[in-house]
Every structure is written in C-alpha cells, then in structure tokens.
Design a protein around this motif. Structure first.
Motif, PDB file in Angstrom:
ATOM      1  N   VAL A   1       1.035  -1.120   0.199  1.00  0.00           N
ATOM      2  CA  VAL A   1       0.105  -0.128   0.028  1.00  0.00           C
ATOM      3  C   VAL A   1       0.845   1.219   0.063  1.00  0.00           C
ATOM      4  O   VAL A   1       0.668   2.330  -0.655  1.00  0.00           O
ATOM      5  N   SER A   2       1.777   1.131   0.785  1.00  0.00           N
ATOM      6  CA  SER A   2       2.660   2.311   1.066  1.00  0.00           C
ATOM      7  C   SER A   2       4.228   2.419   0.896  1.00  0.00           C
ATOM      8  O   SER A   2       4.652   3.380   0.762  1.00  0.00           O
ATOM      9  N   GLY A   3       4.564   1.286   0.862  1.00  0.00           N
ATOM     10  CA  GLY A   3       6.202   1.177   0.786  1.00  0.00           C
ATOM     11  C   GLY A   3       6.617   0.791   1.965  1.00  0.00           C
ATOM     12  O   GLY A   3       7.964   0.365   2.186  1.00  0.00           O
ATOM     13  N   ARG A   4       5.902   0.728   3.190  1.00  0.00           N
ATOM     14  CA  ARG A   4       6.362   0.271   4.627  1.00  0.00           C
ATOM     15  C   ARG A   4       5.540  -0.716   5.136  1.00  0.00           C
ATOM     16  O   ARG A   4       4.150  -0.565   4.946  1.00  0.00           O
ATOM     17  N   PRO A   5       5.982  -1.351   6.000  1.00  0.00           N
ATOM     18  CA  PRO A   5       5.007  -2.606   6.656  1.00  0.00           C
ATOM     19  C   PRO A   5       3.924  -1.820   7.430  1.00  0.00           C
ATOM     20  O   PRO A   5       4.327  -0.877   8.317  1.00  0.00           O
ATOM     21  N   ALA A   6       2.490  -2.162   7.056  1.00  0.00           N
ATOM     22  CA  ALA A   6       1.524  -1.746   7.887  1.00  0.00           C
ATOM     23  C   ALA A   6       0.466  -2.619   7.995  1.00  0.00           C
ATOM     24  O   ALA A   6       0.318  -3.280   7.237  1.00  0.00           O
ATOM     25  N   ARG A   7      -0.185  -2.717   9.375  1.00  0.00           N
ATOM     26  CA  ARG A   7      -1.187  -3.844   9.333  1.00  0.00           C
ATOM     27  C   ARG A   7      -2.760  -2.997   8.828  1.00  0.00           C
ATOM     28  O   ARG A   7      -3.027  -2.084   9.236  1.00  0.00           O
ATOM     29  N   ILE A   8      -3.301  -3.845   8.187  1.00  0.00           N
ATOM     30  CA  ILE A   8      -4.398  -3.362   7.320  1.00  0.00           C
ATOM     31  C   ILE A   8      -5.544  -4.668   7.450  1.00  0.00           C
ATOM     32  O   ILE A   8      -5.148  -5.703   7.768  1.00  0.00           O
ATOM     33  N   LEU A   9      -6.919  -4.205   7.421  1.00  0.00           N
ATOM     34  CA  LEU A   9      -7.901  -5.045   7.173  1.00  0.00           C
ATOM     35  C   LEU A   9      -7.682  -5.860   5.963  1.00  0.00           C
ATOM     36  O   LEU A   9      -7.209  -5.541   5.033  1.00  0.00           O
ATOM     37  N   ALA A  10      -8.248  -6.997   6.142  1.00  0.00           N
ATOM     38  CA  ALA A  10      -8.175  -7.967   4.778  1.00  0.00           C
ATOM     39  C   ALA A  10      -9.079  -7.343   3.614  1.00  0.00           C
ATOM     40  O   ALA A  10     -10.315  -7.316   3.880  1.00  0.00           O
ATOM     41  N   ASN A  11      -8.514  -6.910   2.468  1.00  0.00           N
ATOM     42  CA  ASN A  11      -9.066  -6.348   1.587  1.00  0.00           C
ATOM     43  C   ASN A  11      -8.222  -6.426   0.189  1.00  0.00           C
ATOM     44  O   ASN A  11      -7.387  -7.465   0.208  1.00  0.00           O
ATOM     45  N   ARG A  12      -8.654  -6.191  -0.956  1.00  0.00           N
ATOM     46  CA  ARG A  12      -8.021  -6.352  -2.088  1.00  0.00           C
ATOM     47  C   ARG A  12      -6.695  -6.031  -2.284  1.00  0.00           C
ATOM     48  O   ARG A  12      -5.776  -6.766  -2.892  1.00  0.00           O
ATOM     49  N   PHE A  13      -6.267  -4.843  -1.476  1.00  0.00           N
ATOM     50  CA  PHE A  13      -5.016  -4.379  -1.614  1.00  0.00           C
ATOM     51  C   PHE A  13      -3.998  -5.366  -0.912  1.00  0.00           C
ATOM     52  O   PHE A  13      -3.029  -5.662  -1.145  1.00  0.00           O
ATOM     53  N   ALA A  14      -4.701  -5.919   0.365  1.00  0.00           N
ATOM     54  CA  ALA A  14      -3.729  -6.818   1.160  1.00  0.00           C
ATOM     55  C   ALA A  14      -3.621  -8.123   0.658  1.00  0.00           C
ATOM     56  O   ALA A  14      -2.430  -8.724   0.658  1.00  0.00           O
ATOM     57  N   ALA A  15      -4.625  -8.467  -0.200  1.00  0.00           N
ATOM     58  CA  ALA A  15      -4.406  -9.825  -1.064  1.00  0.00           C
ATOM     59  C   ALA A  15      -3.333  -9.449  -2.097  1.00  0.00           C
ATOM     60  O   ALA A  15      -2.406 -10.452  -2.464  1.00  0.00           O
TER      61      ALA A  15
END
Length: 356
Positions: free
Chosen positions: A273-287
C-alpha cells in the motif's frame, strides 16, 4: 515509572492515549479525547508546516487541555525510476478496471520531519504540550530545541534497541508498539529483520530495561486491555483501532463497513500500500501484497502515491477494497460511539478490571 508520574507529566487524568493515526484521527477527535481526561493526538506527517499549524489551531478551538502532535521521522525516500515504472505497470490493469489511466510518474508525497526545518520552526512557535515521533528520531539539535521549548517528547519503538536509542536521544517516554498494532509499523529501518515482538513481551522488556515511562500499544481495545497493560508495568496504554469507528473519525463509509465485517478478523501486515510495513484489514490491496516481494515496491512514501491514486479511482466506482484500511488485531472489538463516550467507557471498564 508509574502511571501517576506519566499522567502528571502529560497533564492528563487517565492513562489513555488516543493514537495519532494520520488520515483517520481529526482535530475534533483529539479535542474530545483530551476534554474527556485522556491524551488526544493528531498526526501531521501527511501535511506540511502550515497544514499542521491549522490542525493545531483546530484542536485548540476545541480544548485548552494538552494534546499530542505526531511526526514521521523516516529516512527521506531514494527514488528508483525503474522500480517505480515497473510498479506503475504492475498496477495499471487495476486502474483500467475502474476506467482510468495509472499515473505516469510518482512523487514523495510526505516530507520526513528529519528534513523539514519549516515544521520544526512551526512547532517551536506553537509549542504543543506533547510531540511524538514515528519511524525513527529527528536530529539531536531538533530534539534539543523541542525540549528547550518545554515540549514533552514521545517516540515509538518496536524493539529494545530502538527504545534505547530513543531514551539516549532524550525523549520523555517510549511507546512500545507491538506486532498486533494497526497502521504503520514504527520500525526505524523497514528493511532490517523484524523480531515481531508482541505488545505484552515488548512492554515487559522495555519496562525492565528502560528507565522511562513505557506506553503499551497494539491490540488494546477496551478497559480490560488497558488494565492488563498497566499490570505489566506500562505507565499508560495507547489505542488507535478502538477510535476508528468513533463519530469524529475521518474513516470513510467503506472503511467503517470493513471494520464491522469479517475482514476485521483477518488483518495482515503488508507493504504494497505505502512502501512500509503496515497492518491492514483484509481487502483487495492486502491480497495483492502476498504476490510481491519487498524489492519490487518503491520506497515509502513514493509507493503510497500510487496506492492513494488507486484507492481514489476504485472509490469513485464504489469499490473500497483498495483503501488504506489500517487496523490492529483487536479490530473485531471496535465500538461505534462519540470519542468522549469511548473514553468514559474505557475508564469504567478499566476501573472494573482493576477492582473486580
């Protein structure tokens, strides 16, 4: 370093800090939290000095109490035209899905505080009660100037080495950000090995080794969690995901719906998403993140330029699955209510947990 010491130092009644959450927290949220006896926060890493000044003024319109101003201290991005072009090409079919062209070039959309003299001078002029750092630390002269101005300083740490660096730099308290935490991981070097320490273990390590107040952060969503953190020796707890569903949150409808859905049970640490590790809800970007290696992703925040453009394109067609829907592992426990009511609820739950 006990709770009473830190709350007195920060000028708050409750050992609760609302996490800054740039793009989600608002001046209205920070003011409401501070008025309720905790420490409200705004994240200004995504704006410039004048934008930050306006946000500080907006908080002050809502409260006369202390609040926290958070800054990003990442290493300024090093551009790589080949990686950036390949990244644009890789995501171009997704833009086409929503009827728009991908951008031709990407830019460094956020300026790091380590290279932002205008931001430093603004802070020295405005003198907010508390300033906090994420992704690292500013220069020694900047820290010295902020301290001389009477500003209390906090810094995130994800391991003992980072906490020791923060302590030796002269901060007043350390935020122990566990692996469970939502949003951007506060690692000083995103390319270094990450021990992925959980909040409980990290808090105990820092309490034992660092002679400063330790603020536990990551996965804490209710008063019982706050009480548990205090039992571990933390002087306070910092909560972020708990505030996303609050009335004053800037989270859009898609983000709020995702937080209330089964996606909250499956958060992921991603870099795409951004270029750095980040915790996100499961969504299309996460997949999408699972299909790529870190070396294919442009540096932060250059990658975020494309991520934000993709989200805007998708959102215009009613698809929210490419949003930066940051959330921690406690996300299913989020509650929708005004921020002041949440603080009152947390305080009651904390008292009940400590005095059953």
């Amino acid at each position: 370093m006990n709770t009473r010491h830190l709350t007195r130092l920060l000028g708050i009644e409750l050992p609760i800090i609302q996490a800054p959450m740039a793009g989600v927290s608002s001046p209205a949220m920070a003011a409401a939290v501070s008025n309720a006896g905790a420490l409200g926060s705004i994240g200004v890493g995504a704006t410039d000095a004048e934008g930050a000044r306006a946000m500080i003024a907006a908080v002050r319109e809502g409260t006369a109490k202390p609040f926290n101003v958070n800054l990003f201290c990442h290493a300024p991005a090093i551009t790589d035209a080949a990686i950036e072009a390949a990244w644009i090409a890789r995501l171009a079919p997704l833009f086409a899905e929503f009827g728009v062209d991908a951008p031709d070039v990407l830019g460094e959309i956020y300026r790091s505080f380590v290279a932002d003299e205008a931001m430093l001078q603004m802070l020295l002029g405005e003198r907010p009660a508390v300033v906090s750092f994420h992704f690292g630390l500013p220069s020694e002269p900047a820290i010295r100037a902020l301290r001389y101005a009477g500003i209390l300083l906090l810094a995130s740490a994800t391991n003992l080495d980072e906490a020791r660096l923060a302590a030796s730099a002269g901060v007043d308290a350390v935020v122990a950000q566990g692996w469970e935490a939502g949003g951007h991981r506060g690692v000083f070097d995103p390319d270094a090995p990450d021990d992925r320490l959980g909040t409980m273990a990290l808090t105990r390590l820092l309490v034992d080794a660092i002679d400063l107040p330790i603020i536990a952060a990551g996965g804490i969503m209710d008063g019982a969690g706050i009480a548990a953190a205090l039992e571990l020796g933390a002087a306070a707890a910092q909560l972020g995901t708990a505030f996303i569903a609050c009335d004053e949150s800037l989270a859009d409808a898609g983000y709020r719906a995702a937080l209330a859905s089964g996606a909250a049970l499956h958060t992921q640490m991603v870099r795409a998403v951004s270029g750095r590790p980040a915790r996100i809800l499961a969504n299309r970007f996460a997949a999408l993140d699972g299909e790529i290696s870190a070396g294919q992703i442009p540096a932060y925040p250059i990658a975020y330029d494309l991520g934000k453009a993709l989200h805007a394109a998708a959102k215009s067609r009613g698809e929210y699955g490419f949003g930066a829907q940051w959330a921690g592992q406690g996300a299913p426990l989020a509650r929708a209510m005004p921020a002041a009511d949440l603080i009152a609820t947390l305080a009651a739950e904390m008292a009940g947990a400590r005095n059953p």
